[in-house]
Design an enzyme around this catalytic site. Structure first.
Site, short mmCIF file in Angstrom:
data_model
loop_
_atom_site.label_atom_id
_atom_site.label_comp_id
_atom_site.label_asym_id
_atom_site.label_seq_id
_atom_site.Cartn_x
_atom_site.Cartn_y
_atom_site.Cartn_z
N SER D 267 0.85 -1.17 0.00
CA SER D 267 0.00 0.00 0.00
C SER D 267 0.89 1.23 0.00
O SER D 267 1.99 1.20 0.52
CB SER D 267 -0.86 -0.02 1.26
N ARG D 307 -20.89 -6.13 -46.85
CA ARG D 307 -19.91 -5.69 -45.82
C ARG D 307 -20.66 -4.70 -44.96
O ARG D 307 -21.32 -3.79 -45.48
CB ARG D 307 -18.66 -5.05 -46.43
#
Lengths: 399, 399, 399, 399
Positions: D267, D307
């Site tokens: 930490s 497409r």
């Protein structure tokens, strides 16, 4: 920095980039150190230009550290402590926790992205206002469920896009970007210890907000609505452009031919094509924004304890990706609208060719017994005016 | 109506049910018919009580019609026209389109759901305020990333839940519920034709809004931010409760034992168990809310033409499900909080057993040279007060 | 049971309904009781027809119980124990846990839904094969990015839809539906205790699988890939139909006019319209399926302990909704294809009107020095044949 | 290349990076050029080493081009044509379309990512097998809905994780990676024109597949189940690790203390902490995988024409992000398991302290009249053996 997987990504420049994120984290540490000094907690001799101690190559070390510690702050702080002299080294970051730095830095990064998006929205509002005025009387078929419905105008369609853009801008305007400075457990315990009083700790937090131009706020380590609201607002922007792009992609089908992007994209094998590339790329963005915003909600909902065990970490890249994509789509939408071509002749021809679009009017006229109103355009003009009025109001308040 | 797949569903009663939806659609048709009559467009003799012509069994026929037409309105109108006399039959629905009826009816249904959620939120704010006051000084370990972090209090934790609830309530408060009355193409063409003027048409639309207590609005057939904002706000509520439920589920693990639901659920085979059922069911809801809100965004982003070819239809059940689930979770959260047991002794013992939770303070005290402040609780009291103050303000404005 | 919010819902009949779920749970309890008796664990006198002790009205009581206990099994078992005589009452459910009953019952319900979907897919494969054959040589413009690309045929387009349908069917074919009978902690502890041996316990579990025609399996209380795979496969089906519906919705735009649904839906105000309602409703489904499948993944990923604290509960309604919607969309797709009209004349005209579609061929011919092949249709025939062949193979194996 | 927003990202190295994508696209163009030459279509003098003509700096130009054209291929081809001599320049890319190159290149990139994930899964299967064996008899409390349920063993828990990992591996094993070479409209028209026959064109496509070690396939430009299945399989992997990480995060809560990561993260302000960082980062991944997979489904469902107008473009970055994250999570999971510490003493103590966990057994023993089986562990041993057996089988087939 390129992204071949997301054409247009470079339009977002360094917004929400690693470099911007690092700079923002350093800005947070700097502002906090200055606050500690300003409050007389740290000695004046601790003053230092933290950013000056970092170089580009540090990104990799910080990234490696982030993998070890789970976030990039521990590594950054260690690096800064290693490079600064005392008493700077011992004072920097005191009273903060990693999440304070990450959350506040992300708010800074988001602010820059939002500013850019707001500029684009204002630009779009101006262009759309002009288009709506120009095509106020251009006849265009209204279509519902893909089929011919009624006569309408191009101006009404454009005005509707304008309303969508203004709705999105309104959502952005409501966002608040809070500072985060709650310390390890969100209680400001370290800051109280350092300043000697609760008031002193709150002043430190508020001072951080003021320096960084964020909103003062109680800690929000596990109450994440500020984050989800940003995500929701960004998605709302993408929705608005998605709607416009769907209309343009549809209207630019050669069989319809009412709309066209200027300078559409070419094909690698078919030179004749004028693809609606901006619309296509915006639609792409629109399909991904909702799930990204949802991911922020899921993370918020999985918040636990005084710092979450994964939910918090979910947010960073999600916000980055959503914000960058929104910026890119904003830019695409601005370009799309700036170059939009409306073919009034084709629109008129399509309307003329449409079957049955006056049949509803005949029913209505049959009921009233009056002669049909020519055009059957209803309140088209007023809808345009109302949108223009709203845009004007919005643009007046927007630099 | 039961839902074995979603325990607790009955808590939402008839909110957003088929019956409520049908009643709302009839209310829209009724208000519109009355508006036509009130404006002198339809003759007074067209006045009729439309709801009186429908029976429960009609739902099935209308549902079948909805499958044919793609929405329930055509079938409903046909049915009403078949059952009413002239001139009612020929005047009802004139000037409206299906989407007007569905959208406006959904706003009515949503309003009822929101009212219920607001009541629950207010109830929760009251309970949480009481809990925060009661446990203002109850020591409790703050945990980050699952590990012991610092000393804190149960009051701070509860105050954070309160803030989350108030944030959610604030999001709800910003919602607007617009009327929809744009006619077939969103231009009010039929209404203009019927009333003879644009002003007359807008008066009809506004009159519908006033009668139904919705917000007057230009048509929004394909600009759907009103819908996505509702979804986002509902998800924000579920997030808030999800966070509370995660804390309660964690705190009620027997090894932690600081929190417990009263009257948890039993097991079909293990009589000793006291399962945190409310928390579990809330967590369930929280996992599904984000994707539902995202679906509304995707739908909004796929809007096209003057009525969308699927995106619009996506919204109805998504809003229904999200709204009902939010109501159910609201009710679960109210019950959870009302019965929540906080075991101060266990909390104190867990804190006492935690390693290293005073180490940060020692570092800070080492820096300041002052004696450590007993408890290291930082601004715990003030955070509680600030949340209580905000709740008080909120509750004052909430009946 | 109707669902006005999801037109077409009634097409799924009672599949995955509360009644079906309850019947399935009773079937599980029945099969388990029979297994206990068959293994000589419970006495023959415990034999009973459990279903005979339940009435329709029980659903509400069980639903209320599910809200208390978090799942419907405890209430069901209590109710059955209260209505059956000894020794039945004391033996039923012994060795099972609630999750065993719910999970196994859901697999039974899912099996019925899958069977229905497979029938629809086979029907579609037959229709599409016929259409591909019929329109093998019908010229049709190939479009990319909304623009005219090259000449192609309607047959190729239909064959591509067929491939999508066969892909979906393949995904379904890979699913396995496992039995769940692990007892309270997934260790079969109670079953071992009752049968006196591990082998005996496993025989009980296998016997349950055999009776219910599910796959024997070790317990999977918190390893949920069986569930996510079902969700993924259902979404894959919806994707396939979504693609078809997008093509049909596009092709039925009046300006294109190449495709039409037979008997499209009418409009409540515009009698001339022939809306592609099946396509619209399928597109709606397609927009919601992905997020539902994702919710199952999120739930799976949040699995914890020996029974999850919310993740498990997330699955039930999600699977129900996804499965029912897939069934409905399957039926819509079958209808859509059965009535699909292909306008060869319009298709030919659109192709003839398209600019530049032979330009690529000219480039190629320029390179080869050979005369262009008439039509420039490439391997269109062979692509159709290959799809037809695959369909034939699939249909041969499908009753 | 770093990603501060996604700690651990560097573990994926260059997999799915811009550079890898570009190299893969060049490999596709190279293989196709070679195939044209090999088939005698292009002259032998066209042979060239395409990759040799590119430099790192080209990425930016190609990215800019991708923004103009909507995909990176047009720019790449233009660049290569500009740098190669004739006849190379005029022959390269002939017969392909942009989507052929992008889709095939993505399959190559995905293959590399999958190979890496498979290695990690095999490594995990080995570690888990060892752990299951070692802790076969380590008592551990089984928990359901967060509460104490029954006695079990650490071995059973580990074996369940192993099953989840094997399930995920199985899903990966079913994936197929098809080549894409359909030309502009997916009909192989250009390839037929160039080769002079349909057979020749198909040989070209198959040759591309063979050279690149992909699966030969008819074109799949708008039938995207290959893509969605990859996404689903990757999400399934993340689910499996998510489940493990949830168990480890829970088990490493200090009040439970049965599990610990070795070398957890520190930490920035609390030196005593040993955070389960691997678990936290895996949980983060698990929360984002489902929505990414869902985005691929939505894109697939929105496929249209020959497409798609946005759906296709949605896939690239989505697959990239999902694949990289899965690789990173795979690596995190491997590390997590390799260093996992199981505290048998704490596990035994927690079990001993648990209330009521033998009550079910007493009920069962009461029914059978036999003395309770010591331990009440049911088929724990056999469940472990069955998982070990399955792992052995899997590892035998995995190099």
């Amino acid at each position: 920095m390129t992204d071949l997987f997301w054409p247009g990504d470079q339009r977002a420049g360094t917004l929400m980039s690693d470099r911007a994120f690092l700079a923002a984290m350093v800005a947070v540490e700097q502002a906090w150190l200055d606050a500690l000094i300003g409050a007389g907690i740290a000695p004046a001799s601790a003053r230092a230009d933290l950013g000056g101690h970092l170089a580009d190559g540090d990104l990799e070390a910080i990234a490696r550290g982030a993998d070890v510690d789970g976030n990039p702050v521990s590594g950054l702080v260690a690096l800064l402590r290693g490079r600064t002299e005392q008493p700077t080294a011992q004072w920097l970051h005191r009273g903060l926790t990693s999440q304070d730095v990450v959350d506040t830095a992300l708010m800074l990064c988001i602010r820059d992205a939002l500013a850019r998006i707001r500029e684009e929205l204002a630009d779009q509002a101006r262009t759309l206002s002009r288009l709506a005025e120009t095509h106020r009387a251009t006849p265009m078929l209204a279509r519902t469920l893909t089929q011919a419905a009624l006569p309408s105008t191009a101006g009404v369609k454009v005005a509707r896009w304008l309303v969508a853009v203004l709705d999105a801008a309104e959502t952005l305007a409501e966002l608040r970007l809070p500072v985060q400075a709650g310390g390890a457990a969100g209680t400001l315990a370290a800051a109280v210890e350092l300043s000697g009083s609760v008031e002193g700790a709150i002043r430190l937090s508020d001072s951080l907000a003021v320096t960084l131009r964020l909103e003062p706020s109680p800690p929000w380590h596990t109450t994440r609505s500020a984050v989800t609201r940003i995500g929701d607002a960004l998605a709302t922007c993408c929705d608005a452009w998605g709607h416009i792009a769907a209309d343009v992609a549809t209207g630019s089908r050669p069989e319809i031919g009412e709309l066209a992007e200027s300078g559409g994209g070419g094909s690698s094998t078919m030179p004749h094509k004028n693809n609606p590339v901006r619309s296509v790329l915006i639609r792409r963005t629109a399909m991904t924004a909702g799930p990204l915003a949802a991911t922020l909600h899921t993370a918020s909902a999985m918040s636990v304890d005084e710092r979450s065990d994964g939910a918090w970490h979910t947010e960073w890249a999600t916000m980055r990706t959503l914000a960058r994509r929104t910026v890119v789509a904003a830019s695409h939408a601005t370009d799309l609208l700036a170059g939009l071509q409306i073919d009034a002749a084709r629109a008129r021809a399509n309307l003329a060719a449409a079957d049955g679009v006056m049949s509803e009017q005949q029913t209505m006229a049959g009921l009233t017994g009056r002669a049909p109103i020519p055009g059957y355009l209803g309140a088209a003009e007023q809808l345009i005016d109302s949108a223009l009025q709203r845009a004007k109001h919005y643009l007046k308040d927007t630099p």
